[in-house]
Design a protein around this motif. Sequence first.
Motif, short mmCIF file in Angstrom:
data_model
loop_
_atom_site.label_atom_id
_atom_site.label_comp_id
_atom_site.label_asym_id
_atom_site.label_seq_id
_atom_site.Cartn_x
_atom_site.Cartn_y
_atom_site.Cartn_z
N SER A 14 -83.62 -3.41 38.74
CA SER A 14 -82.90 -2.48 38.21
C SER A 14 -82.71 -2.62 36.80
N TYR A 64 -78.89 0.07 33.89
CA TYR A 64 -78.01 1.31 34.04
C TYR A 64 -78.08 2.24 35.22
N GLU A 65 -77.11 3.13 35.58
CA GLU A 65 -76.95 3.82 36.74
C GLU A 65 -78.24 4.85 36.76
N ASN A 66 -78.66 5.06 37.91
CA ASN A 66 -79.62 5.98 38.28
C ASN A 66 -81.07 5.48 37.68
#
Length: 815
Positions: free
Chosen positions: A673, A676-678
């Motif tokens: 990951s 950060y989102e997405n």
Amino acid sequence: MNPNIPSTPSSAPNPFLIQQEDEIDLKVILFNYLQYWPWIILFAFFGVLSAFLFNRFATPIYKVESTVIVKDENTSLGADLFASAGLAGLQGKSNIENEIGILRSYTLAYSTLSQLEMNVQYFREGVFSNQQIYGNVPVFIKADWTKDQAVGGLFRLEVIDENRFELEVEDDNFQLFNPQDPNYKSKLETLELNSSVFEFGKPVSSDFFHFTVEKVSALPGETLFFRLMDTPSLALKLTQDISVAPTNKQSSILTLSLETPVRRLGVDYLNKLMETYLKRELDDKNRTAENTIRFIDQQLSGITDSLRFSENKLQQYRSENKIFNLSQEGSIIFERLQELEKEKSLNEINLKYLQTLNDYLKNSQTGDLIAPSIIGTSDPLLNALVQNLSELQADRVRLTANFSEQTPQVRDINARIQSTSKALQENVGSAMTNTQNLISNLNSQIRMIERDINRLPETERNLLSYTRQFTINENIYIYFLQKKAEAEITKASNMPSNMILDFAKSGQLPVAPKRSLNLLIGLILGLILPIGFITVKDFLNTKIEDPKELEKQIKVPLIGMIGRNNSGDALPVLNNPRSTVTESFRSLRADLTYLSPQKDKLTLLFTSSISGEGKTFVSMNVASVFALMGKKTILIGLDLRKPRIAQDFNLVNDKGMSTCLSSSTSWQEVVKSSGYENLDVILSGPIPPNPAELLLQERFGKIVKEIKDHYDVVVFDCPPVGLVSETKELFAYSDVNFYVFRQGYSMKGNTQILNNLVEKGGVTKMYGILNDLHIDKGYGYGYGYGYGYGYGSNSYGYHDEVQLPWWKRALRRKS
């Protein structure tokens, strides 16, 4: 746009940029030079300052001018007779070009300098150079030019007291002048003085110089410099410095000009030059009269003795025989005889002159010709021929002083002299024959009268004989005295045909240095030097600078340009979403919707020519901009040799793509990951020994297929295609490919790598990106692909507006 359509061919128009014809962008050029404006102004200032200092301290040069009238003269005697004799072309006429040559001749300059005291040049010490002085000099130096002299070098003279001075060699650049061979001077390597202190008025001599220094007004402690110059060298220099030209094409007025730092010296020289020129012309005119006087003096020396002898004999006979006068019959006979004897004597003088003239012509001694009219010859054609020959001979002497025998002027006058001499010899021969016949006729008449004399008494006959001899000598003597007086009057009345119109004068303002022109030249040079340097530097620059130039060189569309990231953050899209750099990536994302409008899933590949061009920076932020949009995005680091992604996301590169390809580890296990989102990341992993072989395995293709099924956007950060080979195989897995260039870093030759991929490698859907575009290079003005507009504090350009110079801010607001 259909995603299956290949990239635009080189001949097709660029669909993403406004197409313009090749033209010079003056704004770009202006920006390129204006960024160096402090240096340009500084150089211009120093250029003007240098010109000002040169004008201030340079030795002023003054122009001295004078004018001379050159009169054209036709032959005064027998002009019509020349035409009848076929010699019309021989009429004498002063030639302006010849007179110019005479005024600039070495001989005339040498004669002029011989009358002036210019062989010693005096100087005083100036700020930057010595200043020449002339006229009122504190000391007078008299050189002995009959001995060897060291010329050309500079002596330094310092007055010690009223009687002594110190002498040193200041400039050791001497040549040895030999008066026996004045046209050759040998180089002196060094010149040493036997002593440094000398006395005024006493000879200063050595093996190489001989002169005397006289004190005029010098004071103790005063210092001056002097240089000895031989007359031949000075004459040669002045012939090159002087200018002689007619005031206009139709005028016979000649203007003499001389540029010199000392006005009085130039005035004295030009005035003396004109005087010498006129005196030379007058000497040429007086030569005929002088030759006549010399010829008559030679004849008088013999006639005087004969006259004295005959006079003594006549007086003695009268005293001894107590007879003083002739009878009436004897007087009549004597008068008749006297007339014949007088006529015979004049013809004998004429014959003697003709014989002398004939000898002169045969021996080519035409310089001593005497005019026949002076002797009493009345033949007009003969007089005209002799006078014309004398003038031609004088012209030849003047021409040969300046020109060689092979020049057209000298060859022409030689031909005219030869033609005139031939015609004159024929006339002289004819005149001699006629004169001899006349003398024979007179002798016959005299013999007839002598028979009448024999009938007179012996005493009267003897008296008649003595009186006859005395009268003959007396008549010849009086005749020669009369002709001599006429020749002397002619000589005294001769005036030069040319005349001085204006004596030499000098302007008050110097002609050099030209102050305004020098200031202008200084300003121009001050501008040309930095501008020329900038131009040459840009011409020799091998780095990509101008987006327009890049657009012309590559065979694919230039889809986007990324501004310079000044924040130091490698992820400005995520950490600074309102920055202009983020706007650049948003603009690029918007363009991608047109490049692949029918795909819900998108695979992007980023590569470059070499490391350092920013492909990793661009790929990370493109992935970030799609993640912000809500797309499930993954960034895959395929640069197995030089990974960078882990460092920028603050991750540990302990596992990644190399781990999957070299072991049985699934790709899901290496996904990390980003925080950060997405946005997920697959790092490159530990550096393997065989990165190319790993990426070429079938397992890599299966992994990519599975990743595409799980993510909306897949971004490949590939190795530089210009350095490694495996990148070329990776193009098969992507939908859209991007080739990243960096302004001021990428080489211009790298564009050929991209062109070869498209034209020879068959790569489709390839587009160019220019990274790190910054306006301080002078380029990019008017390019607004997402970074020239925006919102917030950075909506004006690549940097904060306050960081830009005032003129850039004003131009950008105006645009």
